[in-house]
Design an enzyme around this catalytic site. Structure first.
Site, short mmCIF file in Angstrom:
data_model
loop_
_atom_site.label_atom_id
_atom_site.label_comp_id
_atom_site.label_asym_id
_atom_site.label_seq_id
_atom_site.Cartn_x
_atom_site.Cartn_y
_atom_site.Cartn_z
CE LYS A 28 -2.95 0.58 3.41
NZ LYS A 28 -2.83 2.03 4.09
CB SER A 29 3.86 2.26 1.93
OG SER A 29 3.36 2.42 3.33
N GLY A 98 -4.88 8.35 5.53
CA GLY A 98 -4.06 8.93 6.24
C GLY A 98 -2.96 9.31 5.27
NE ARG A 126 -5.06 7.92 10.98
CZ ARG A 126 -4.50 6.94 10.24
NH1 ARG A 126 -5.04 6.57 9.11
NH2 ARG A 126 -3.07 6.84 10.44
CB SER A 171 6.02 9.75 11.34
OG SER A 171 4.83 9.92 10.78
CG ASP A 318 0.82 0.02 9.51
OD1 ASP A 318 0.31 0.88 10.38
OD2 ASP A 318 1.29 0.39 8.47
CE LYS A 345 -0.03 3.84 12.71
NZ LYS A 345 0.90 3.96 11.31
NE ARG A 349 -4.98 0.25 13.37
CZ ARG A 349 -4.17 0.37 12.40
NH1 ARG A 349 -2.79 0.42 12.15
NH2 ARG A 349 -4.95 0.55 11.10
#
Length: 440
Positions: A28-29, A98, A126, A171, A318, A345, A349
Site C-alpha cells: 500500500k505504501s 491517512g 486523526r 513517522s 502496522d 491510527k 489500536r
C-alpha cells in the site's frame, strides 16, 4: 458456506492449520507513492502490481484532480503527469487514507492555489498538527479544524523555503510530506528521525532521478521533479502479517507468501517472529526496481514471549495488532513498548485490541505506549466492534483461529476493503475453507 460479505457483520468460524502458498496484494505504501510521484514527474510512470483497494483509489482520484491522467493498460497502471499541477476544482476526499492526506498536504503546500483535504469520519479524527507545524516552518499556509489539530486541512499553496526538521517520533508519513514539500522549496530540506522509518519515499524518488542524500537518520532533498519511470510493486508485508502470525502460532501450520517486499525498514515482523521461536525462511531473494523481495515461509513452532521496543517499532507499527494476537499463544510474557503511535491510527489500536482480546480471554495489561501479554491462553468467541479499522477486523479474524471453534463476530467488515479486499478469500484458502468464513 457463503462468500464473505463486503460490508456489514461477518461471523468468522474457521479452523486450522493454515497451509499453502499465496500472494498478497501490492504494498500500500509503495502504491500510494507510485501514483503521487508519477503525478509530480516530467514523464510517464508505469506501475505493475498496484494495490487495487479503496485507500489507493483515494490517491488516484486526488492526482486526477490535480491534472494527472491515470489509465489501466493490461496489468499495468500508467500515470501521465500534467505540465504543472493545477488547483483542484473541488474538495479532495481522501476517504480513510491517512497516507493520502498527509503526503498531499506536503505536495499542495508548494502548489499555487487553494486546496481542501478531508476524509471519512475515521480520518477526520486523526491528528494532522505534526505535519502542519513543520510545514509552516517552511512557509506553508495551512489551517485545520479544532485548533489545527484535525482534518479537514485547508492549504493555500505558495513559495516554500527549505528547513531542517528534527522529528520527535519516527513517522514515514510525516517524513515523506516534508520531503515532498522540499521538492518545491528554495534551498535544502532535511528530515532527521529518532529511529529509521520505512524508506520507500527515498528509494522511489532516487529511482526516479531525484538526488536524495541519506546519512544515517538524516534525509535531504532540494527542489527537483522526478523523471517518472517504471515501478514494480511487491506484496505488502503488512498484509502478509495476518497469515505469517497465524501460521507461526497455530500448530501444524506452514504458509509461504510469494513475492513479498522485505525492505529492511519493514521487516521488524520477521525479526520478532524469529525472536519468538518461529521457523522463518526466505527464498528467491532479489531486488526489483530498488525494492528487495522474497518468498517468505513461516512454519509453526512453540513460541516464547519477547520484548518489542525502540527501533523495531517503526519497522512493524502496522503489524502490531496481529502480533498482539500471536502473543496470546506464546509461552511467557510479551512486552510491547514505545508504540504510542498505535493510539493515533484509524482507531486507538492499543485500546481497541486490548479491550477486545481481554473479552476473548487474553491476559493483557495496557500501558500508554504499549502492553504486556501473558500466554499461552485459549481464546473464546467474542463480538468485535471494528471501529472502521481494517487491521482490527483482520486481526480478530485471525484471533478466531485460537478460539477452539467458537465464532468471532465482526460488526462491520467494509473497512477491510481499504487495504485488502481479498483477505477473507485468502484466509479461507490457507485454512481449507470453501469461501467466506461466514456463518454456515
Amino acid at each position: 458456506m457463503s462468500a464473505a460479505p463486503t460490508s456489514g457483520p461477518l461471523t468468522c468460524r474457521r479452523a486450522g492449520p493454515l497451509r499453502g502458498a499465496i500472494e498478497v496484494p501490492g504494498d500500500k505504501s509503495i502504491s500510494h507513492r507510485s501514483l503521487l510521484f508519477g503525478a509530480l514527474s516530467t514523464g510517464e510512470t508505469r506501475v505493475a502490481g498496484l494495490l487495487d483497494a479503496e485507500d489507493v483509489h483515494s490517491t488516484r482520484r486526488a492526482v486526477e484532480a490535480l491534472g494527472a491522467t491515470v489509465r489501466t493498460e493490461g496489468a499495468e497502471v500508467v500515470v501521465t503527469p500534467p505540465a504543472t499541477l493545477r488547483e483542484p476544482g473541488d474538495v479532495i476526499d481522501c476517504g480513510n487514507s491517512g497516507t493520502s492526506l498527509r503526503l498531499l498536504t506536503g505536495v499542495l503546500s508548494g502548489v499555487p492555489g487553494l486546496s481542501v483535504l478531508t476524509g471519512d469520519a475515521s480520518l477526520r479524527r486523526r491528528p494532522v498538527r505534526r505535519v502542519i507545524d513543520p510545514l509552516r516552518v517552511m512557509g506553508a499556509n495551512l489551517s485545520a479544524r479544532d485548533g489545527d489539530r484535525l482534518p479537514p486541512v485547508v492549504v493555500r499553496g505558495g513559495a516554500l523555503r527549505g528547513a531542517r526538521h528534527l522529528l520527535p517520533v519516527a513517522s514515514a508519513q510525516v517524513k515523506s510530506a516534508l520531503l515532498l514539500a522540499g521538492l518545491f522549496a528554495e534551498g535544502e530540506t532535511t528530515v532527521v528521525e529518532p529511529e529509521k522509518s520505512r524508506d520507500h519515499t527515498e528509494r522511489m524518488l532516487r529511482g526516479m532521478g531525484v538526488p536524495v542524500k541519506v546519512s544515517g537518520l538524516e534525509v535531504s532533498v532540494s527542489a527537483a521533479r522526478p523523471a517518472g519511470g517504471r515501478v514494480d510493486v511487491p506484496g505488502d508485508i503488512s498484509s502478509a502479517a495476518f497469515f505469517l502470525c497465524g501460521a507461526a502460532a497455530l500448530p501444524g501450520s506452514e504458509v509461504t507468501v510469494r513475492n513479498l517486499g522485505v525492505n529492511e525498514t519493514r521487516t521488524g515482523l520477521l525479526d520478532v517472529l524469529r525472536a519468538m521461536g518461529a521457523d522463518v525462511r526466505l527464498a528467491n531473494l532479489r531486488e526489483v526496481a530498488g525494492e528487495p523481495r522474497a518468498d517468505v515461509t513461516v512454519r509453526a513452532d512453540r513460541l516464547e514471549g519477547t520484548e518489542i521496543r525502540g527501533a523495531t517499532i517503526p519497522r512493524l507499527i502496522d503489524e502490531l495488532p496481529v502480533v498482539m494476537v500471536m502473543a496470546t499463544q506464546a509461552r511467557g510474557r510479551t512486552v510491547i513498548r514505545d508504540a504510542k503511535e498505535l493510539r493515533v491510527k484509524e482507531s486507538d489500536r492499543l485500546a481497541a485490541m486490548g479491550e477486545t482480546l481481554s473479552r476473548a480471554g487474553a491476559r493483557i495489561e495496557l500501558f500508554e505506549d504499549g502492553c504486556a501479554i501473558d500466554g499461552p491462553t485459549p481464546l473464546r468467541g467474542v463480538e468485535v466492534r471494528t471501529r472502521l479499522d481494517h487491521r482490527i477486523a483482520m486481526s480478530m479474524a485471525v484471533a478466531q483461529l485460537f478460539c477452539g471453534g467458537e465464532p468471532v463476530v465482526l460488526d462491520d467488515v467494509a473497512c477491510v476493503a481499504t487495504s485488502f479486499p481479498s483477505f477473507f478469500r485468502l484466509l479461507d484458502q490457507v485454512s481449507g475453507q470453501a469461501s467466506g468464513g461466514g456463518a454456515p
